[in-house]
Design a protein around this motif. Structure first.
Motif, PDB file in Angstrom:
ATOM      1  N   ALA A   1      10.096  -4.778  14.302  1.00 27.47           N
ATOM      2  CA  ALA A   1       9.950  -5.530  13.036  1.00 27.47           C
ATOM      3  C   ALA A   1       9.896  -4.720  11.764  1.00 27.47           C
ATOM      4  O   ALA A   1      10.217  -5.046  10.681  1.00 27.47           O
ATOM      5  CB  ALA A   1       8.377  -6.311  13.223  1.00 27.47           C
ATOM      6  N   VAL A   2       9.176  -3.468  12.071  1.00 27.38           N
ATOM      7  CA  VAL A   2       9.002  -2.696  11.032  1.00 27.38           C
ATOM      8  C   VAL A   2      10.275  -1.965  10.377  1.00 27.38           C
ATOM      9  O   VAL A   2      10.799  -1.974   9.461  1.00 27.38           O
ATOM     10  CB  VAL A   2       8.157  -1.303  11.330  1.00 27.38           C
ATOM     11  CG1 VAL A   2       8.074  -0.153  10.460  1.00 27.38           C
ATOM     12  CG2 VAL A   2       6.789  -1.772  11.655  1.00 27.38           C
TER      13      VAL A   2
ATOM     14  N   ARG B   1      15.108  -0.678   1.935  1.00 24.76           N
ATOM     15  CA  ARG B   1      14.396  -0.615   0.853  1.00 24.76           C
ATOM     16  C   ARG B   1      13.325   0.663   1.230  1.00 24.76           C
ATOM     17  O   ARG B   1      12.138   0.449   0.907  1.00 24.76           O
ATOM     18  CB  ARG B   1      13.316  -2.009   1.281  1.00 24.76           C
ATOM     19  CG  ARG B   1      14.111  -3.415   1.052  1.00 24.76           C
ATOM     20  CD  ARG B   1      13.560  -4.421   1.487  1.00 24.76           C
ATOM     21  NE  ARG B   1      12.088  -4.327   1.296  1.00 24.76           N
ATOM     22  CZ  ARG B   1      11.291  -5.530   1.741  1.00 24.76           C
ATOM     23  NH1 ARG B   1      12.052  -6.535   2.272  1.00 24.76           N
ATOM     24  NH2 ARG B   1      10.009  -5.583   1.645  1.00 24.76           N
TER      25      ARG B   1
ATOM     26  N   GLN C   1      13.067  -3.584  10.755  1.00 24.56           N
ATOM     27  CA  GLN C   1      13.913  -4.760  10.116  1.00 24.56           C
ATOM     28  C   GLN C   1      13.401  -4.798   8.415  1.00 24.56           C
ATOM     29  O   GLN C   1      14.206  -5.119   7.868  1.00 24.56           O
ATOM     30  CB  GLN C   1      13.830  -5.933  10.469  1.00 24.56           C
ATOM     31  CG  GLN C   1      14.503  -6.115  12.006  1.00 24.56           C
ATOM     32  CD  GLN C   1      14.356  -7.551  12.650  1.00 24.56           C
ATOM     33  OE1 GLN C   1      13.290  -8.028  12.755  1.00 24.56           O
ATOM     34  NE2 GLN C   1      15.251  -7.887  13.285  1.00 24.56           N
ATOM     35  N   ARG C   2      12.146  -4.678   8.377  1.00 27.33           N
ATOM     36  CA  ARG C   2      11.456  -5.034   6.995  1.00 27.33           C
ATOM     37  C   ARG C   2      11.789  -3.861   6.007  1.00 27.33           C
ATOM     38  O   ARG C   2      11.917  -4.219   4.922  1.00 27.33           O
ATOM     39  CB  ARG C   2      10.082  -4.959   7.012  1.00 27.33           C
ATOM     40  CG  ARG C   2       9.425  -6.155   7.870  1.00 27.33           C
ATOM     41  CD  ARG C   2       9.340  -7.605   7.219  1.00 27.33           C
ATOM     42  NE  ARG C   2       8.741  -7.187   6.059  1.00 27.33           N
ATOM     43  CZ  ARG C   2       7.949  -8.336   5.416  1.00 27.33           C
ATOM     44  NH1 ARG C   2       8.057  -9.488   5.685  1.00 27.33           N
ATOM     45  NH2 ARG C   2       7.320  -7.928   4.195  1.00 27.33           N
TER      46      ARG C   2
END
Length: 138
Positions: free
Chosen positions: A93-94, A101, A96-97
């Motif tokens: 999840a980290v 960016r 992917q976020r």
């Protein structure tokens, strides 16, 4: 979030217990004059890192990278503790976020670090002022 952690002291203690292999027996929080403070024992044998010996931006960046890697590993340990031994969902999840960016993330981390340092300085001042105002020995 607030249902699980009514104050930042409780959140800090829960997170530290999840991250640490051997959490501090004195880890907790206290409320004083309506303010919440995280509490933990500081080892008398532990010294501060001699950052005054770092003489260049490169040396600071290397140290920051090393500390970041340690912090990331500890967050994975915490994720495992909180998710029945599974850290992969948290790590995925980290990642992917953050994809695409990374620079924005660096800016956010720098801003949070500065704000946290300011908060710790202010907390220490409030703590010391309380004892000075009440003429209480530490």
């Amino acid at each position: 979030w607030r249902k699980l952690f009514p104050n930042e002291g409780i959140r800090h203690a829960a997170a530290f217990h999840a991250i640490a292999e051997h959490p501090d027996a004195y880890l907790g929080w206290l409320t004083m004059n309506g303010k919440v403070f995280s509490v933990r024992e500081r080892s008398p044998f532990k010294k501060d890192y001699p950052t005054h010996k770092l003489s260049s931006g490169k040396a600071y960046r290397k140290l920051a990278r090393q500390w970041g890697e340690i912090l990331a590993r500890e967050h994975l340990r915490g994720a495992q503790a909180l998710n029945r031994g599974k850290a992969a969902p948290f790590a995925n999840a980290v990642c992917q976020r953050l994809e695409g960016r990374e620079e924005q993330f660096i800016g956010v981390v720098a801003t949070l670090a500065k704000a946290y340092a300011d908060c710790v300085t202010q907390d220490y001042q409030v703590f010391m002022e309380h004892f000075q105002a009440n003429d209480t020995a530490l």
